[in-house]
Motif scaffolding. Structure first.
Motif, short mmCIF file in Angstrom:
data_model
loop_
_atom_site.label_atom_id
_atom_site.label_comp_id
_atom_site.label_asym_id
_atom_site.label_seq_id
_atom_site.Cartn_x
_atom_site.Cartn_y
_atom_site.Cartn_z
N LYS A 97 0.84 -1.19 0.00
CA LYS A 97 0.00 0.00 0.00
C LYS A 97 0.88 1.25 0.00
O LYS A 97 0.62 2.21 -0.74
CB LYS A 97 -0.92 -0.02 1.22
N GLY A 98 1.94 1.26 0.81
CA GLY A 98 2.85 2.40 0.86
C GLY A 98 3.54 2.61 -0.48
O GLY A 98 3.69 3.76 -0.94
N LEU A 99 3.98 1.52 -1.12
CA LEU A 99 4.65 1.64 -2.42
C LEU A 99 3.68 2.14 -3.49
O LEU A 99 4.05 2.97 -4.33
CB LEU A 99 5.25 0.31 -2.83
N LEU A 100 2.45 1.65 -3.48
CA LEU A 100 1.46 2.13 -4.46
C LEU A 100 1.14 3.61 -4.25
O LEU A 100 0.99 4.37 -5.21
CB LEU A 100 0.19 1.28 -4.39
N THR A 101 1.05 4.03 -2.97
CA THR A 101 0.81 5.45 -2.67
C THR A 101 1.98 6.29 -3.17
O THR A 101 1.79 7.33 -3.80
CB THR A 101 0.62 5.64 -1.16
N ARG A 102 3.18 5.85 -2.92
CA ARG A 102 4.37 6.59 -3.35
C ARG A 102 4.43 6.66 -4.87
O ARG A 102 4.77 7.69 -5.45
CB ARG A 102 5.62 5.89 -2.79
N LEU A 103 4.07 5.57 -5.55
CA LEU A 103 4.06 5.54 -7.01
C LEU A 103 3.03 6.52 -7.54
O LEU A 103 3.30 7.26 -8.51
CB LEU A 103 3.77 4.12 -7.50
N ALA A 104 1.85 6.56 -6.94
CA ALA A 104 0.82 7.50 -7.38
C ALA A 104 1.29 8.94 -7.18
O ALA A 104 1.06 9.80 -8.04
CB ALA A 104 -0.48 7.25 -6.61
N GLU A 105 1.97 9.21 -6.07
CA GLU A 105 2.49 10.56 -5.81
C GLU A 105 3.52 10.94 -6.87
O GLU A 105 3.52 12.07 -7.38
CB GLU A 105 3.13 10.64 -4.42
N LEU A 106 4.41 10.02 -7.21
CA LEU A 106 5.44 10.30 -8.21
C LEU A 106 4.83 10.53 -9.59
O LEU A 106 5.26 11.41 -10.33
CB LEU A 106 6.46 9.17 -8.27
N GLU A 107 3.81 9.75 -9.94
CA GLU A 107 3.14 9.94 -11.22
C GLU A 107 2.44 11.29 -11.27
O GLU A 107 2.49 11.99 -12.28
CB GLU A 107 2.14 8.81 -11.48
N ALA A 108 1.79 11.68 -10.15
CA ALA A 108 1.10 12.98 -10.10
C ALA A 108 2.12 14.12 -10.21
O ALA A 108 1.89 15.12 -10.91
CB ALA A 108 0.29 13.10 -8.82
#
Length: 186
Positions: free
Chosen positions: A132-143
């Motif tokens: 969940k933390g990695l997916l959140t971080r990935l979404a932040e980086l994409e944004a």
């Protein structure tokens, strides 16, 4: 009686050699020949005195052989001691296993299964939290990447060089594209 006597005389005795050949085992003779010189014991060849060892060399050789024999004996004793200790340990383990009641073994197995289940559940929760933390971080980086791409101004259009210098036909559509588009198309 006469018929038995006739049979014996005319059949049995007449073919006695045939019966003897057919029903007796053959004896084979094994013959070994010896040369006369092999029957006489010869004097062993002695080494020449020039090759003889001095008393000191002979004593050193005997000491070396004795030392090697002692080392071999010590190695055998050590190996025997290790084997005896392993056998003693196995016997103790078997005795200990045999002395445990079955209900104690069952309780230990049940406790281990419960602990393994708890550890599996905890590891699954940790994995889910990390994912969940990695997916959140990935979404932040994409944004952040989308925001930085939108914030950058568009690159100014580059005017194409004249058609005569590029070697292209004057009526082609390739000459109307910007240089960056032409470079990417090739």
């Amino acid at each position: 009686m006469r018929s038995i006597l006739d049979w014996m005389l005319h059949t049995y005795y007449r073919h006695y050699k045939l019966y003897q050949y057919a029903f007796t085992s053959r004896v084979t003779m094994s013959i070994t020949s010896y040369h006369p010189s092999s029957l006489v014991e010869l004097v062993p060849q002695l080494p020449p005195l020039a090759d003889a060892l001095t008393e000191e060399q002979h004593q050193q050789q005997l000491d070396e052989e004795q030392r090697q024999e002692e080392e071999r004996r010590h190695a055998e004793e050590a190996a025997a001691a290790v084997a005896a200790e392993e056998a003693r340990q196995r016997a103790l383990e078997e005795e200990y296993e045999a002395s445990l009641p079955d209900d104690v073994k069952d309780r230990v197995v049940h406790a281990l299964e419960r602990e393994v289940g708890y550890l599996k559940k905890k590891m699954a929760e940790q994995f889910q939290a990390q994912q969940k933390g990695l997916l959140t971080r990935l979404a932040e980086l994409e944004a952040a990447a989308k925001a930085s791409a939108a914030a950058q101004p568009a690159a100014p259009a580059v005017t194409p060089p004249p058609a005569a210098t590029r070697g292209s036909v004057s009526g082609s559509t390739a000459g109307s594209r910007p240089a960056s588009a032409v470079k990417g198309a090739n």
